[in-house]
Design an enzyme around this catalytic site. Structure first.
Site, PDB file in Angstrom:
ATOM      1  N   GLY A 114       0.804  -1.217   0.000  1.00  0.00           N
ATOM      2  CA  GLY A 114       0.000   0.000   0.000  1.00  0.00           C
ATOM      3  C   GLY A 114       0.836   1.264   0.000  1.00  0.00           C
ATOM      4  O   GLY A 114       1.918   1.318   0.588  1.00  0.00           O
ATOM      5  N   GLY A 188      23.700  -5.060  23.507  1.00  0.00           N
ATOM      6  CA  GLY A 188      23.236  -5.730  24.712  1.00  0.00           C
ATOM      7  C   GLY A 188      21.914  -5.198  25.214  1.00  0.00           C
ATOM      8  O   GLY A 188      21.655  -5.172  26.424  1.00  0.00           O
ATOM      9  N   VAL A 244      32.615  -2.260  18.513  1.00  0.00           N
ATOM     10  CA  VAL A 244      33.340  -3.025  17.500  1.00  0.00           C
ATOM     11  C   VAL A 244      33.655  -2.101  16.330  1.00  0.00           C
ATOM     12  O   VAL A 244      32.919  -1.148  16.061  1.00  0.00           O
ATOM     13  CB  VAL A 244      32.535  -4.242  17.011  1.00  0.00           C
ATOM     14  CG1 VAL A 244      32.337  -5.243  18.139  1.00  0.00           C
ATOM     15  CG2 VAL A 244      31.195  -3.827  16.411  1.00  0.00           C
ATOM     16  N   ARG A 280      15.955  -0.901  16.104  1.00  0.00           N
ATOM     17  CA  ARG A 280      15.099  -1.052  14.937  1.00  0.00           C
ATOM     18  C   ARG A 280      14.795   0.310  14.318  1.00  0.00           C
ATOM     19  O   ARG A 280      14.864   1.344  14.996  1.00  0.00           O
ATOM     20  CB  ARG A 280      13.793  -1.770  15.309  1.00  0.00           C
ATOM     21  CG  ARG A 280      14.031  -3.183  15.850  1.00  0.00           C
ATOM     22  CD  ARG A 280      12.736  -3.905  16.152  1.00  0.00           C
ATOM     23  NE  ARG A 280      11.937  -4.151  14.956  1.00  0.00           N
ATOM     24  CZ  ARG A 280      12.115  -5.196  14.143  1.00  0.00           C
ATOM     25  NH1 ARG A 280      13.071  -6.093  14.390  1.00  0.00           N
ATOM     26  NH2 ARG A 280      11.338  -5.369  13.086  1.00  0.00           N
ATOM     27  N   HIS A 452       0.040 -18.312  49.467  1.00  0.00           N
ATOM     28  CA  HIS A 452       1.293 -19.008  49.785  1.00  0.00           C
ATOM     29  C   HIS A 452       1.127 -20.497  49.523  1.00  0.00           C
ATOM     30  O   HIS A 452       0.099 -21.075  49.869  1.00  0.00           O
ATOM     31  CB  HIS A 452       1.655 -18.784  51.253  1.00  0.00           C
ATOM     32  CG  HIS A 452       2.867 -19.570  51.696  1.00  0.00           C
ATOM     33  ND1 HIS A 452       4.151 -19.166  51.397  1.00  0.00           N
ATOM     34  CD2 HIS A 452       2.977 -20.733  52.382  1.00  0.00           C
ATOM     35  CE1 HIS A 452       5.006 -20.040  51.898  1.00  0.00           C
ATOM     36  NE2 HIS A 452       4.314 -21.005  52.509  1.00  0.00           N
TER      37      HIS A 452
END
EC number: 1.8.1.4
Length: 473
Positions: A114, A188, A244, A280, A452
């Site tokens: 779309g 992480g 890195v 993301r 409990h």
């Protein structure tokens, strides 16, 4: 061909299909436009398949530890293709369930790509959607209101573009046919530590590299330190405050090597595969937003408290608006958008009251503000903490690592946040979320009777600990 409806939804992921169902409940005619499969990333490439793999890893780990429960086993074998087959079966079952819900609620689903078009003969204002169907034919969906719910995709780290073989995103990792002997995980955050936990339980040698000073950078420092300790105890190598250098990466017959740097120090890491898990990116390209007056901020769509964009009849929900990129947040936003366009009563929506869950072993869950966040907001903070090692059922289950931490305002007594690490805390967080929604105080939750022996007792004890009244520790 032109299809007219009250509400069109561009994207059939969790936020989109939930919004569609709510709109149908309110008597609206609804069309969902989805170019792939209903359920989106969460169902097919994220939440559900990853949790299915995590469950298999958890079972495998428990079997290996069964002797501590008085059960001796032999010949235990991990058959990873069967693990993957179970994952696919789980996904397919839920996919069929979503398709059933569309039929049940008489929601029309148009499968195709779309693109929003501007004012035309079909509509005097922007918001109509031109859909390219699978067979190449075109269809136009014209609606009174449009909801954009196109989701997100894994962020690519320059120089470490996933190739599906050695360098993977979280989506490619889900389709592994066999487990590597070792894996470097760059990032992480939530996805990175979940994969670290899963792979470690499967017997993979794991190294996690995180640029921030702690794993789960958005979470409470005490929680992050405890998770780091427990992952290291299981053999995971954790490098925080470390980056890195993609330019140093070398693909070899055995996998990949790359240089990791922390300040002036550097080391070369080698593994069979490398997983890039650095967040993301919103799917806002090529969907026609340039044909509207929708505004952007840092790559995501700007919306108001009612999920409306710069064009009041166009709403946006889920990952495309940034914030908490969580399936349940998208669902809530979808329901809010529909309630608003339908004129239904609205309740305040506070993003910090959305529960956040991490499905590692042990699990992590939180809601509200961390202690540091609350202090930064000017609150006079008081905390209460209680360990799982003092909870009977946690000891019975052999899962006594972790704790629950409650953050409260000293003067008002209001609960400001709850953070947890331990067994099944992603289920326990619901009580804390309800308590905050109702503006409860630690005293009120602590006075509620918790059965409990249950894990939920730790909620009551942690709440009582705020006033120094915890019983069991």
């Amino acid at each position: 061909m032109t299809i007219s409806c009250d509400v069109a939804i561009l994207g059939g992921g969790t936020g989109g299909y939930v919004a569609a169902i709510r709109a149908a409940q309110l008597g609206k005619s609804v069309v969902v436009i989805e170019m792939d499969k209903l359920g989106g990333t969460c169902l097919h490439r994220g939440c559900i398949p990853s949790k299915s793999l995590l469950r298999s890893a958890e079972v495998y780990a428990e079997i290996q530890e069964s002797e501590s429960y008085g059960i001796e086993t032999s010949g235990v074998k991990l058959v990873f293709p069967k693990v993957q087959a179970r994952k696919e079966a789980v996904v397919e079952q839920l996919h069929q369930g979503v398709q059933y819900l569309m039929r049940k609620n008489k929601i029309q689903v148009v499968k195709g790509k779309g693109r929003i078009i501007g004012p035309s003969i079909f509509s005097p204002r922007s918001g109509a959607v031109a859909v390219e169907l699978e067979d190449g034919e075109m269809e136009t969906v014209v609606s009174t209101n449009l909801i954009v719910a196109t989701g997100s995709r894994p962020r690519v780290l320059p120089g470490l573009k996933p190739d599906g073989k050695v360098i993977l995103s979280s989506e490619e990792a889900l389709t592994l046919e066999e487990l590597p002997a070792s894996m470097i995980i760059v990032g992480g955050g939530v996805i990175g530590v979940e994969w670290a936990s899963m792979l470690a339980d499967f017997g993979v040698q794991v190294t996690v590299v995180e640029a921030a000073d702690q794993l789960l950078p958005q979470e409470d420092g005490e929680i992050a330190r405890e998770l780091t300790r427990l992952l290291k105890k299981r053999g995971v190598k954790v490098l925080t405050g470390t980056t890195v250098d993609p330019e140093t990466s070398t693909i070899t017959e055995d996998g990949i090597s790359i240089e990791a740097r922390k300040g002036e120090q550097s080391q070369t890491l080698s593994a069979g595969k490398l997983l890039v898990s650095v967040g993301r990116v919103a799917n806002t390209e090529n969907i026609g937003l340039e044909n509207t007056d929708i505004r952007f901020d840092k790559g995501v769509i700007e919306v108001n408290a009612n999920m409306q964009t710069g064009e009041p009849h166009i709403y946006a929900i889920g990952d495309v608006i940034g914030g908490l990129q969580l399936a349940h947040a998208a669902s809530h936003e979808g329901i809010r958008a529909v309630n608003h366009l339908a004129g239904e009563p609205l309740h305040p929506y506070h993003a910090h009251l959305v529960p956040r869950c991490v499905y590692t072993r042990p699990e992590v869950a939180s809601v509200g503000y961390t202690e540091k966040e609350a202090q930064n907001l000017g609150h006079d903070v008081v905390t209460g903490k209680f360990p799982f090692s003092a909870i009977g059922k946690a000891i019975v289950h052999g899962m006594k690592d972790g704790f629950v931490k409650v953050v409260a305002d000293r003067s008002s007594g209001d609960i400001l946040g709850v953070q947890m690490i331990g067994p099944h805390v992603t289920d326990l967080i619901g009580e804390a979320a309800l308590a905050q929604l109702l503006d409860a105080t630690p005293w009120e939750v602590g006075e509620a009777i918790h059965a409990h022996p249950t894990l939920s007792e730790i909620i009551g004890e942690a709440m009582l600990a705020v006033d120094g009244r915890a019983i069991g520790f």
